[in-house]
Design an enzyme around this catalytic site. Structure first.
Site, PDB file in Angstrom:
ATOM      1  N   SER A  24     -27.193  54.745  13.134  1.00  0.00           N
ATOM      2  CA  SER A  24     -27.820  53.470  13.497  1.00  0.00           C
ATOM      3  C   SER A  24     -28.113  52.678  12.229  1.00  0.00           C
ATOM      4  O   SER A  24     -28.032  53.204  11.119  1.00  0.00           O
ATOM      5  CB  SER A  24     -29.092  53.728  14.310  1.00  0.00           C
ATOM      6  N   CYS A  25     -28.458  51.440  12.421  1.00  0.00           N
ATOM      7  CA  CYS A  25     -28.717  50.491  11.337  1.00  0.00           C
ATOM      8  C   CYS A  25     -29.668  51.102  10.300  1.00  0.00           C
ATOM      9  O   CYS A  25     -30.668  51.678  10.700  1.00  0.00           O
ATOM     10  CB  CYS A  25     -29.329  49.235  11.950  1.00  0.00           C
ATOM     11  N   PRO A  26     -29.449  51.022   9.005  1.00  0.00           N
ATOM     12  CA  PRO A  26     -28.368  50.299   8.324  1.00  0.00           C
ATOM     13  C   PRO A  26     -27.199  51.197   7.892  1.00  0.00           C
ATOM     14  O   PRO A  26     -26.363  50.752   7.130  1.00  0.00           O
ATOM     15  CB  PRO A  26     -29.086  49.772   7.075  1.00  0.00           C
TER      16      PRO A  26
END
Lengths: 386, 85
Positions: B23-25
């Site tokens: 997931s981000c980042p």
């Protein structure tokens, strides 16, 4: 010429499917935060997730006192609304799925959540209660937490760079339940309305207020997910890629919310001491630093972790659980020992600078941040190279 | 925001990054690192499951000067294509 049917589809797509711009999200979030305060109280996150963890510790006999009912406790109901609103948005946009990350990410989630629990205890709130809503409420601890958050974000980012060089994430787990038909999201809207309506029939104290917490909270969750508004991104990207869109959206959101909420306090419609907590300066600064570093590793702050939970991201489920449990235990321990009173002073900016001066200070700080990250977007002066 | 850009068929990929489950980042960070391993004009394929990558990868391409060729839906994940400047 397009037909009425095509027009309806176009509107549906732009509202439910396409990602809104960060600025749209930031402006709408500010309006909803003002609405929440006009309804009754400032928007917050940590009180609600702590309430859930308090129940667990109460159930196993660690805490003696029964916590407030989560369906009748304002901060908890706001969070339930946020989760519902973000889930509706995710399902309708076909972006919901349970996503199991590699094991390394789960460990990061667990450890980052623990540090978010520690940081939010010291700062009397996460980046929402301690920074975003604190500034809306002209509390000095919001300014010191912002300084701490920025410093912490840089440390968190440096850790991620180190991790990229030294650790491999390993294989991802499965992704499942990703095909929920969008109609379930629409049904969720009716479910929310029915839930809010049901409060009208409850004999519990302040039950009618809960309907507003739920529905405004749901609006906040919906806006967050549709625009993928993320305060971690807003603080991190200027140092990671130079991108400033999210940071500028957060700055504008703080400015708009401050104007709306400060007016209510000035007119004595709401208590002046709301969200002015005894955390100035060191609790908010140190707490902000710890929370800032941890939220970068977690990949979500207080609000950002919650809307990603609703999107089905298992890493953020781990984050929220360890964050909540840690905050609950540490707050309990600090209250037992009287340490909660030793984290600083409650400083209300208008007591020193008056309302005009205080609003000016908050706007000036946010404008400086806006201008600096906008300039950095072209110059990349603050971008930390890998 | 812009509409989803669909990648053309038959792209010749020089390297594939598996960022599924991240997931981000992390997908973008790993993309930044991986693109260093290919030559100018070559194509990097990124496999991901984070809906946020739909904004992050094209946004980063336009800032860094790489060409974002689009995405393709696969079973339970998305393939993104970036041509190095």
């Amino acid at each position: 010429m397009s037909t009425i049917g095509e027009k309806v589809n176009e509107i549906y797509d732009s509202f439910f499917k396409k990602t809104w711009s960060p600025m749209t999200g930031g402006i709408l979030l500010a309006l909803l935060a003002i609405f929440m305060f006009a309804w009754q109280r400032p928007w917050g996150i940590v009180g609600g997730i702590r309430n859930w963890a308090d129940w667990l510790f109460y159930a196993v006999g660690i805490f003696d006192e029964e916590p407030p009912h989560p369906l009748y406790y304002s901060s908890s109901v706001m969070n339930l609304g946020l989760l519902a609103g973000a889930w509706i948005s995710a399902v309708v946009a076909r972006e919901f799925a349970f996503r199991v990350p590699p094991v390394l990410e789960l460990w990061k989630g667990l450890i980052a959540g623990i540090f978010m629990g520690i940081g939010s205890t010291l700062a009397y709130g996460c980046n929402v209660g301690g920074f975003y809503s604190a500034l809306h409420n002209l509390a000095a601890n919001g300014l010191t937490m912002m300084v701490g958050l920025i410093a912490g974000v840089i440390v968190g980012l440096k850790y991620l760079y180190w991790e990229m060089e030294h650790l491999s994430p390993g294989p991802a787990g499965p992704t499942f339940l990703g095909n929920i038909p969008p109609v379930f999201g629409i049904l969720g809207i009716f479910g929310l309305i029915a839930w809010a309506y049901a409060y009208g029939y409850s004999d519990m104290e302040d039950a009618e207020l809960m309907a507003g917490y739920l529905l405004i909270g749901a609006g906040i969750g919906f806006v967050f997910h549709r625009s993928r508004l993320c305060m971690v991104n807003g603080f991190r990207e200027p140092f990671m890629t130079g991108e400033a869109a999210m940071g500028k959206a957060v700055a504008v959101s703080v400015i708009l919310g401050t104007i709306g909420i400060a007016i209510m306090k000035y007119m004595e419609l709401r208590p002046e001491d709301a969200y002015v907590v005894p955390a100035f300066w060191w609790g908010s600064l140190v707490g902000g630093f710890i929370f800032g570093a941890a939220m970068v590793v977690a990949g979500g702050c207080g609000s950002g972790s919650l809307w990603r939970v609703a999107e089905g991201q298992i890493k953020l489920w781990v984050v929220i659980i360890s964050f909540a449990l840690t905050n609950s235990l540490m707050r309990y321990w600090f209250e037992e020992t009287g340490f909660m009173e030793k984290l600083g002073q409650p400083v209300y900016l208008p007591d020193i600078f008056g309302y005009g001066g205080s609003i000016f200070i908050v706007i000036a700080v946010m404008l400086i941040w806006y201008i600096v990250i906008d300039w950095n977007e072209e110059s990349n002066k603050f971008v930390i190279e890998m | 925001m812009s509409d989803t850009k669909i990648a053309p068929d038959g792209l010749k990929v020089a390297r594939t990054l598996d960022a599924k489950g991240l997931s981000c980042p992390m997908p973008l960070l790993r993309t930044k690192k991986e693109i260093e391993k290919i030559k100018s004009g070559e194509i990097l394929e990124i496999l991901g499951t984070d809906p946020g990558s739909r904004n992050d990868i094209p946004g980063w391409c336009s800032r860094a000067g790489h060409e974002y060729l689009g995405e393709k839906e696969d079973s339970g994940f998305i393939r993104f294509y970036v041509k190095k400047k």
